[in-house]
Design an enzyme around this catalytic site. Sequence first.
Site, PDB file in Angstrom:
ATOM      1  N   ASP A   1     156.826 159.123  97.479  1.00 29.29           N
ATOM      2  CA  ASP A   1     156.326 158.117  96.535  1.00 29.29           C
ATOM      3  C   ASP A   1     156.426 158.582  95.094  1.00 29.29           C
ATOM      4  OD1 ASP A   1     154.371 160.054  97.285  1.00 29.29           O
ATOM      5  OD2 ASP A   1     152.776 158.837  96.422  1.00 29.29           O
TER       6      ASP A   1
ATOM      7  N   HIS B   1     153.632 164.480  86.059  1.00 23.78           N
ATOM      8  CA  HIS B   1     152.866 163.258  85.809  1.00 23.78           C
ATOM      9  C   HIS B   1     152.968 162.793  84.354  1.00 23.78           C
ATOM     10  CE1 HIS B   1     150.158 163.319  89.644  1.00 23.78           C
ATOM     11  NE2 HIS B   1     151.338 163.867  89.865  1.00 23.78           N
TER      12      HIS B   1
ATOM     13  N   GLU C   1     151.635 160.244  98.908  1.00 22.51           N
ATOM     14  CA  GLU C   1     151.028 161.548  98.639  1.00 22.51           C
ATOM     15  C   GLU C   1     150.205 161.512  97.362  1.00 22.51           C
ATOM     16  OE1 GLU C   1     150.144 165.079  96.719  1.00 22.51           O
ATOM     17  OE2 GLU C   1     151.826 163.894  95.964  1.00 22.51           O
ATOM     18  N   GLU C   2     150.669 160.757  96.372  1.00 27.80           N
ATOM     19  CA  GLU C   2     149.979 160.744  95.079  1.00 27.80           C
ATOM     20  C   GLU C   2     148.564 160.172  95.174  1.00 27.80           C
ATOM     21  OE1 GLU C   2     150.921 162.316  92.651  1.00 27.80           O
ATOM     22  OE2 GLU C   2     153.095 162.479  92.658  1.00 27.80           O
TER      23      GLU C   2
END
Length: 389
Positions: free
Chosen positions: A80, A360, A137-138
């Site tokens: 993702d 990020h 996962e995030e």
Amino acid sequence: MSDEISRLVGKRLDDIVSTRRYLHARPETGFEEAETSAYIASRLRAAGLEVHDGLGKTGIVATLKGGKPGRTLAIRADIDGLPVKELTGLDFASTNGRMHACGHDGHITMALTAAEILAANANQIAGNVSFIFQPAEEIVSGALAMIDDGAMEIANADIVIGTHLWNQMPMGYVGVNQATVFAAADLFKINVRGHGGHGAMPHLTVDPVVAAANIINACQTVVAREISPQAMGVVTFGSVHGGSAGNVIADEIEVHGTIRAYTPENYRIISDAMPRIVSNVASALRCEATYTRLSGSPAVINTPQVANWVTGLAMQTVGEDSVGEYEPISVGDDMAEFMNRVPGTYFILGASKNGTEGHHNAKFDFDEACLPIGTEIFVRAVLDIEGMP
């Protein structure tokens, strides 16, 4: 290091780069990775793997059977992206308002390329290999969603490994810890309820803003007074919402944050203390409050026996001087859910690129030269599964 395995990977360099860039331009966020999942499944089926898709909504487990009997190794990659508008200026930058700002496009590329290389050399594999492509996962939710749909039974793994690209580590350095890799990490929310009214007459109200402020301050004492000074713990409040005007006392305040710890014991201390402090501080100030764990994962802790084996594989790939341990990292990753069920190792792969931001960030990028390294370690692991003590 040059041998037949490195030559097999070297032949795929152009494909590795083009795969990464294709995926980078088409990021999807957690549980919405339909196009990404379909692309991965299509390539795996074309390579001859047995593909089980739709696990945890968009996850995949693909199995390759070796030519000789043996154990089963699982290789996991997360798929993702993040809800970040990309600002890298790359020719292959995403334009859909989402971004692979944490390297997951690289993780997919390495596992997918390894699967294709190994499928063409299946007769050399002693045992089987299962490739786990995990969504979400995030938001640390995809691993459990896949596990609930039977992913571990399908993978039937004896060992699980994976890697995470890391821009804070020199390109090409392979970090393999004996124990903690990433922290246990929870996201939480706190709702504080009072009784609103006019800001000029606070005595007629029960002020949730004051209660929320005291809760935030009091929660910091968990790390300061309940965790050893030699240990790592984090309590962070990232957002506070409530109220509509400066002269109006709100009825309710909502606070969101995260907790982190490197060991199960310290994670338990923090996660037990937070609801207690929230409730008691709110009560002392005549409010009501609830603490809700939204999502989270345990600490990622390597199995020493597997870590030693992966260290040897990495040394064969990049040389002894480019492999070693490193300080644990306080981010979370639900790779822990797989590693809590079978022995495993999560190694960190240096991917730093001059002039780019960290993970990020809207300008995040990584050095694509790291991708053949991770791919090669995966291939070596599968071909050397008998060498795992």
